[in-house]
Scaffold this motif. Sequence first.
Motif, PDB file in Angstrom:
ATOM      1  N   GLY A  77       4.867   4.134  -6.814  1.00  0.00           N
ATOM      2  CA  GLY A  77       5.830   4.938  -7.566  1.00  0.00           C
ATOM      3  C   GLY A  77       5.261   6.256  -8.044  1.00  0.00           C
ATOM      4  N   LEU A  78       3.951   6.426  -7.926  1.00  0.00           N
ATOM      5  CA  LEU A  78       3.308   7.677  -8.329  1.00  0.00           C
ATOM      6  C   LEU A  78       3.095   8.586  -7.121  1.00  0.00           C
ATOM      7  N   VAL A  79       3.121   9.886  -7.373  1.00  0.00           N
ATOM      8  CA  VAL A  79       2.962  10.885  -6.317  1.00  0.00           C
ATOM      9  C   VAL A  79       1.530  11.420  -6.332  1.00  0.00           C
ATOM     10  N   GLN A  80       0.891  11.437  -5.167  1.00  0.00           N
ATOM     11  CA  GLN A  80      -0.411  12.121  -5.076  1.00  0.00           C
ATOM     12  C   GLN A  80      -0.198  13.559  -4.634  1.00  0.00           C
ATOM     13  N   LEU A  81      -0.618  14.484  -5.488  1.00  0.00           N
ATOM     14  CA  LEU A  81      -0.513  15.913  -5.191  1.00  0.00           C
ATOM     15  C   LEU A  81      -1.919  16.440  -4.898  1.00  0.00           C
ATOM     16  N   THR A  82      -2.079  17.041  -3.733  1.00  0.00           N
ATOM     17  CA  THR A  82      -3.415  17.488  -3.338  1.00  0.00           C
ATOM     18  C   THR A  82      -3.434  18.970  -2.983  1.00  0.00           C
ATOM     19  N   PRO A  83      -4.152  19.782  -3.744  1.00  0.00           N
ATOM     20  CA  PRO A  83      -4.336  21.200  -3.420  1.00  0.00           C
ATOM     21  C   PRO A  83      -5.616  21.410  -2.622  1.00  0.00           C
ATOM     22  N   GLY A  84      -5.823  22.667  -2.205  1.00  0.00           N
ATOM     23  CA  GLY A  84      -6.976  22.948  -1.372  1.00  0.00           C
ATOM     24  C   GLY A  84      -6.623  22.647   0.069  1.00  0.00           C
ATOM     25  N   ASP A 124       0.842  -1.211   0.000  1.00  0.00           N
ATOM     26  CA  ASP A 124       0.000   0.000   0.000  1.00  0.00           C
ATOM     27  C   ASP A 124       0.874   1.258   0.000  1.00  0.00           C
ATOM     28  N   ARG A 125       0.642   2.133  -0.959  1.00  0.00           N
ATOM     29  CA  ARG A 125       1.409   3.363  -1.103  1.00  0.00           C
ATOM     30  C   ARG A 125       1.462   4.182   0.182  1.00  0.00           C
ATOM     31  N   LEU A 126       0.340   4.229   0.903  1.00  0.00           N
ATOM     32  CA  LEU A 126       0.227   5.153   2.025  1.00  0.00           C
ATOM     33  C   LEU A 126       1.102   4.774   3.220  1.00  0.00           C
ATOM     34  N   LYS A 149      12.661   4.423  -5.169  1.00  0.00           N
ATOM     35  CA  LYS A 149      13.175   3.346  -6.032  1.00  0.00           C
ATOM     36  C   LYS A 149      12.079   2.764  -6.921  1.00  0.00           C
ATOM     37  N   LEU A 150      10.827   3.010  -6.552  1.00  0.00           N
ATOM     38  CA  LEU A 150       9.716   2.420  -7.307  1.00  0.00           C
ATOM     39  C   LEU A 150       9.186   3.351  -8.395  1.00  0.00           C
ATOM     40  N   ALA A 151       9.655   4.601  -8.376  1.00  0.00           N
ATOM     41  CA  ALA A 151       9.161   5.569  -9.359  1.00  0.00           C
ATOM     42  C   ALA A 151       9.700   5.252 -10.749  1.00  0.00           C
TER      43      ALA A 151
END
Length: 260
Positions: free
Chosen positions: A191-198, A1-3, A12-14
């Motif tokens: 490997g992916l980045v979650q970007l959250t605005p607000g 799980d990413r979190l 290393k997973l990106a």
Amino acid sequence: DRLSLSFKSRAKLARNPVAGELFEIMSSKKTTLCVAADLTNSTDLLNLAEEVGPHICILKTHIDILEDFHLNLIKPLIEIAQRHNFILFEDRKFADIGKTVEYQYSSGVYHISLWASLVTAHSLMGKGVLDALKRSGGLYKRGVFLLAEVSSAGNLINDGYVKATLAMAEEYPELIAGVVCQSPLFRAHPGLVQLTPGVSLDAEKDALGQRYASPRNVVLERGADVAVVGRGVTGAKDRGAAAQKYREVLWEAYLGRVEE
Ligand code: 6AU
């Protein structure tokens, strides 16, 4: 799980090189803060970059809102980014046919492809947008954030749109650095980045449909890796101190989330 994984191990997973670099910066600099530099004056923008530089992993620009833009701005901006070790991210939100996006990315006044390591794109128009960004010249290392969900009230995005956007992201593993969204959508892709605005410590909304959640909430409930803070920092009397504050609460929330 990413979190539950640390940024160190996710580096290393990106599959996208900028995402890998970003995870490394987040891990070594201990910050998940992206400041949205939504300012209309170039000198003010450079001053902000200096003030918040020690506390951020990304400086996000809307380069087209500057009233005095000149390409001469880019050199000092890159110098500040290198000195403070953060990434330049132009939030252009490309949303046109591929050919037009190619021009918007590489040409015009801003020459985004020459200096922005990261850019945003909408999935709405289809894959041509990503093909255009992929084949355009410019920086050797670059990454794209695809918008799957947005923070604004009344937006037209539905579940089908979100699903199709994630499927599109999976088709471009080397190009896509991450996803802009409001909930933990892709737990199986560390490997992916979650970007959250607000994100704001004080406000719940603005007068034009923006909606905010707290730093703790976006990290622990909504799955944010990187949190975008604009006016929470740029509107403060001491912008450096405000950035430091956001950085600290965000990092503390991250530490409470990882399990290794
Ligand atoms: O903290 P604020 O409200 O002052 O600024 C939020 C920043 C702005 C928006 O263009 C951007 O985040 N944004 C985005 C991005 C990052 O693409 C998506 C979204 O859903 N909501 C949002 O506010 O620079």
